[in-house]
Design a protein around this motif. Structure first.
Motif, short mmCIF file in Angstrom:
data_model
loop_
_atom_site.label_atom_id
_atom_site.label_comp_id
_atom_site.label_asym_id
_atom_site.label_seq_id
_atom_site.Cartn_x
_atom_site.Cartn_y
_atom_site.Cartn_z
N TRP A 111 10.81 -15.62 64.78
CA TRP A 111 9.55 -15.31 65.49
C TRP A 111 8.36 -15.67 64.59
O TRP A 111 7.38 -14.96 64.51
N ASN A 112 8.54 -16.75 63.89
CA ASN A 112 7.54 -17.24 62.92
C ASN A 112 7.23 -16.24 61.80
O ASN A 112 6.17 -16.30 61.18
N ILE A 113 8.15 -15.33 61.56
CA ILE A 113 8.00 -14.45 60.40
C ILE A 113 8.92 -15.01 59.32
O ILE A 113 10.10 -15.25 59.57
N PRO A 114 8.39 -15.27 58.11
CA PRO A 114 9.25 -15.81 57.06
C PRO A 114 10.46 -14.91 56.78
O PRO A 114 10.34 -13.68 56.81
N GLU A 124 9.00 -6.41 55.12
CA GLU A 124 8.02 -6.16 54.06
C GLU A 124 6.65 -6.46 54.65
O GLU A 124 6.46 -7.50 55.26
N GLU A 125 5.71 -5.53 54.47
CA GLU A 125 4.39 -5.72 55.06
C GLU A 125 3.43 -6.46 54.13
O GLU A 125 2.49 -7.10 54.58
N PHE A 126 3.66 -6.34 52.84
CA PHE A 126 2.72 -6.92 51.86
C PHE A 126 3.41 -7.95 50.99
O PHE A 126 4.60 -7.76 50.67
N PRO A 127 2.74 -9.01 50.59
CA PRO A 127 1.34 -9.36 50.94
C PRO A 127 1.21 -9.83 52.37
O PRO A 127 0.12 -9.80 52.94
N SER A 128 2.30 -10.27 53.00
CA SER A 128 2.23 -10.59 54.43
C SER A 128 3.58 -10.23 55.03
O SER A 128 4.58 -10.09 54.29
N LEU A 129 3.61 -10.13 56.35
CA LEU A 129 4.85 -9.70 57.01
C LEU A 129 6.00 -10.67 56.72
O LEU A 129 5.91 -11.87 56.95
#
Ligand SMILES: [Zn+2]
Length: 329
Positions: free
Chosen positions: A69-72, A24-29
């Motif tokens: 990779w530090n992406i939630p 999901e790109e929004f609101p953040s990756l």
């Protein structure tokens, strides 16, 4: 696909499967992973754990998982409500999180491991979560640890107080200090008689019986409770405090005796000998060592007190250590 394989390897959930993985790109990756119950699999009642027929499904809930990779990473699931014969219609039990919490147990463990190394605030920032989540995670991990810890066969404990904040606020800490296991057992507010009594109450009569050694300082309320609760255990007093008492006594004897020598018009051999007697022999200068050697030849009360203190040092290093009790300092 790769993420699903990884999740199945490291975080398999009984009765459930991972389905869609999305970015999901929004609101953040964010990476989202859907969880679904296995076909024909019955849900369990969250109150009693019994398998029950399904009732309906609730709107999708999101659970924070360990970032990649530090992406939630969020696990998404529409939980079932089940119809329990005993508890009626209730939400199903889920193995990956507790109650209404939005954090997976795996993430809670992950955060609390980092919280041992970094401040809670730093952990929250690094893993893109809130301070409250870090706090709750630690609370859960501590609760689990307390429920599952084994307190049997504790033979040696250490009791100490630490000052907290400004002024005279203290907490009492009790540690297990056996050779194989060293850990904090208990913390209580204040350093009063009733503080330590509370520890023994929580610890229980049966377990208290197995205590053979207690290390403590010479704080009177502790000594009182230890003598009352475990009279058969050996109470080893902390060396620093004993030495302080020895030195105070030695200094008192020396100054009294020096005054008396002066009064009686005798040779003032004790003048300027305060630090000679109080310092550890190994810390004396060569000149002081020579002076001390001469002084020790006099038949004085101060000399006898000095020799007694040195005997105690010897007792401590040889006798206590030979008993196999390792005491820091
Ligand atoms: Zn039930």
């Amino acid at each position: 696909m790769l993420l699903k394989t990884i999740l199945n390897r490291v975080h398999q959930i009984k009765g459930f499967v991972y389905t869609d993985v999305k970015f999901e790109e929004f609101p953040s990756l964010t990476i989202t992973v859907k969880i679904e119950s296995r076909k024909n699999g019955k849900g369990r009642c969250s109150l009693c754990g019994a398998r029950c027929p399904g009732y309906d499904r609730l709107p999708e809930r999101r659970f924070e998982f360990i970032p990649l990779w530090n992406i939630p990473v969020l696990l998404l699931c529409r939980l079932r409500r089940v119809s329990c014969s005993e508890h009626g219609v209730v939400v199903e039990q889920i193995p990956w999180a507790k109650g209404k919490e939005q954090t997976t147990t795996a993430f809670q463990i992950f955060l609390s491991q980092w919280a041992k190394l970094l401040s809670w605030k730093e952990v929250a920032l690094r893993f893109r979560t809130s301070w409250d989540t870090v706090c709750l995670s630690l609370k859960r991990v501590v609760e689990y640890g307390l429920e599952h810890r084994d307190l049997s066969n504790i033979e040696s404990i250490g009791v100490d107080e630490i000052a907290i904040g400004k002024g005279h606020d203290y907490v009492t800490m009790v540690y297990q200090i056996d050779d194989a296991t060293k850990r904090l057992l208990w913390i209580g507010k204040d350093r009063k008689v009733k503080t330590l009594l509370r520890f023994f109450m929580d610890f229980g009569k049966e377990r208290t019986k197995s205590i053979k050694f207690v290390c403590s300082d010479m704080w009177r309320p502790y000594l009182k409770v230890i003598a009352k609760k475990i009279p058969t255990a050996l109470n080893i007093l902390d060396r620093f405090h004993i030495m302080k008492k020895f030195n105070d006594a030695l200094d008192k004897i020396r100054s009294g005796e020096a005054g008396k020598l002066r009064q009686d018009g005798k040779e003032p051999v004790l003048t300027k000998t305060r630090w000679l007697l109080l310092k550890r022999p190994q810390n004396l200068t060569c000149k002081q060592k020579g002076h001390l050697k001469k002084l020790l030849q006099y038949n004085l009360k101060s000399v006898r007190a000095y020799l007694l203190r040195e005997d105690f040092q010897h007792f401590w290093s040889v006798y206590i250590i030979n008993m196999g009790i390792k005491i820091p300092g």
